[in-house]
Enzyme design. Structure first.
Site, PDB file in Angstrom:
ATOM      1  CE  LYS A  76     -40.794  89.553 -67.763  1.00  0.00           C
ATOM      2  NZ  LYS A  76     -41.604  90.415 -66.537  1.00  0.00           N
ATOM      3  CB  SER A 151     -40.181  93.822 -68.249  1.00  0.00           C
ATOM      4  OG  SER A 151     -40.557  92.992 -67.037  1.00  0.00           O
ATOM      5  CB  SER A 175     -42.810  94.292 -64.345  1.00  0.00           C
ATOM      6  OG  SER A 175     -41.506  95.338 -64.665  1.00  0.00           O
TER       7      SER A 175
END
Length: 477
Positions: A76, A151, A175
């Protein structure tokens, strides 16, 4: 060239049935062929192949392979890898290059993992759909008109789409778990402090935790065993010894397992398809020997409010450093220093990030601190105590990961409160700091994935992962 698990890949690599270079090349080719999905922000073509060739030479030389030898991973883009971009999917960091490795990256390198690239996300990890990204949205691998969750939407979509075997994400209020549920993969948020946050761009510092997305619980356990543990660079990282997660998983059996079922996680408003799929799997687990124990978590209705007060307060402080003066985007429209600060932040941050900064600043202001922030901290303590009471009588708590299946791209962008409700079941475990994960359990009537959330006690990730494996395997009977 696809693999159902890291064990499958590792056996083939060590048996010399294929090379690391061939495996990484296959992944890079798939990534290149699917760039229109917007999953990867940056792809490490040259570096990934260099890593792979180095690992092949290591095996040729008879050296001992690392615990994650040749594992192709996506990272990420809020986790620092030295010499690569670190954007947090934000315009304000569009030209920033990381100057050091996050602790988790260093530990993964030491055990021979291969990094394929950095993946898309909601800006500064603020969002539940991966639509709050300066790079644009990511489509769900099961329906390109739907969101992958957020997210860590890019991380989940990469694993689900065979564009990485395992991915790292971050979980502040769901997330990792919510996108895992939306993309039919396993997503683990460990106990707060189990994994070092050093090198992770902060959103809500007392909530943030690096998480793992994988196709199965065993792969998540393998990665957790490498990246967990105390770190002198992170004062919040735990000194608890890192156990043998594989051994702990073997000790879990469905027969006699006590599963707590909170009535608050099955409200009348719960999507009927989600409710049906979850109940079907719970019935199957009961038939295989698990014991379902009704429990109550009466404060659940306050979770979203408390979470958005506390995390936005922390975010307003953490994001103050992005001002255009020291690094990142700087507005060219400024006539003086104050203008430069204001314009850089106005132009550099997206709408959701600005909304949360303003909310956080408001709840920390002198006239409202006691009314909002202090009260939310008191509610947080109540959540912690309530979970401790519940988990004293059950092994894990189970329920839906999300109250509804993946929704359409753009469907909730004009209604922030409706978007926030996507995390109504994941936020409570984050408030309490306890481990939780999402495991795939089926599909709705439209063929979209449904995830089951499992919540465990502090530092009982092994039991949680063992339960997740049993839950996932039960559906294959």
């Amino acid at each position: 060239m696809q693999f159902s698990s890291y064990r499958d890949l590792r056996e083939k690599l060590l048996a010399r049935e294929m090379s690391c270079e061939a495996v990484v090349t296959a992944y890079l080719q798939r990534i290149e062929a699917t760039r229109d999905r917007n999953i990867y922000i940056s792809v490490f073509y040259d570096e990934a192949l260099r890593q792979a060739r180095s690992l092949d030479r290591k095996l040729d030389a008879g050296e001992t392979p690392g615990k994650l030898f040749g594992m192709p991973m996506a990272i990420k883009d809020n986790i620092s890898i030295e010499g690569t971009g670190l954007t947090c999917a934000s315009k304000i960091l569009s030209n920033y290059t990381a100057v050091y490795d996050a602790t988790v990256i260093r530990r993964l390198k030491e055990e021979d993992a291969v990094f394929l690239g950095k993946v898309n996300m909601d800006e500064f990890a603020m969002g539940s759909s991966n639509e709050n990204s300066s790079f644009g949205p990511v489509p769900n691998p099961y329906d390109s008109t739907k969101v992958p969750g957020g997210s860590s939407g890019g991380s989940a979509a990469a694993v689900a789409g065979d564009l990485a075997l395992v991915a790292l994400g971050s979980d502040t209020g769901g997330s990792v778990r919510q996108p895992a549920g939306f993309c039919n993969v396993v997503g683990l948020k460990p106990t707060y402090g189990r994994i070092s946050r050093y090198g992770v761009v902060a959103f809500g510092s007392s909530f943030d935790q690096i998480g793992i997305l994988s196709k199965n619980a065993d792969d998540a356990a393998a990665v957790l065993g490498v990246i967990a543990g105390n770190d002198g660079s992170d004062a919040t990282s735990s000194h608890n010894q890192v156990p043998d997660y594989a051994a702990e998983m073997e000790g879990v059996s469905l027969r006699g397992l006590k599963i707590g079922i909170p009535k608050e996680y099955f409200p009348e408003s719960l999507n009927s398809d989600v409710a049906s799929v979850i109940q079907e799997r719970l019935d199957l687990l009961r038939s295989l020997g698990a014991e379902m124990i009704p429990i109550t978590l009466p404060e659940s209705d306050y979770a979203i409010a408390a979470y958005y007060i506390l995390t936005t307060a922390e975010a307003s402080s953490n994001l103050a450093r992005f001002d255009g003066a020291r690094y990142g985007y700087r507005s060219e429209k400024s006539s003086d220093l104050t203008d430069m600060y204001v314009n850089s932040r106005t132009e550099g941050f997206g709408e959701e990030v600005k909304r949360r900064i303003m909310l956080g600043t408001y709840v920390l202001s002198a006239g409202y601190y006691d009314t909002y922030y202090k009260k939310a901290q008191q509610v947080r303590r109540v959540f912690l105590n309530r979970y401790r009471e519940a988990l004293a009588n059950v092994d894990v708590i189970a329920g839906p990961t999300s109250p509804f299946p993946p929704f359409g791209i753009g469907d909730k962008m004009d209604d922030p409160l409706e978007m926030y409700l996507a995390d109504v079941f994941t936020v409570p475990a984050s408030i309490a700091g306890i481990p939780a994960l999402s495991v795939p359990v089926g599909f709705d009537s439209s063929g979209l994935p449904v995830g089951m959330q499992l919540i465990g006690n502090f530092f009982e990730e092994g039991k949680l992962l063992g339960t997740a494996r049993a839950v996932q395997n039960a559906g294959k009977v």
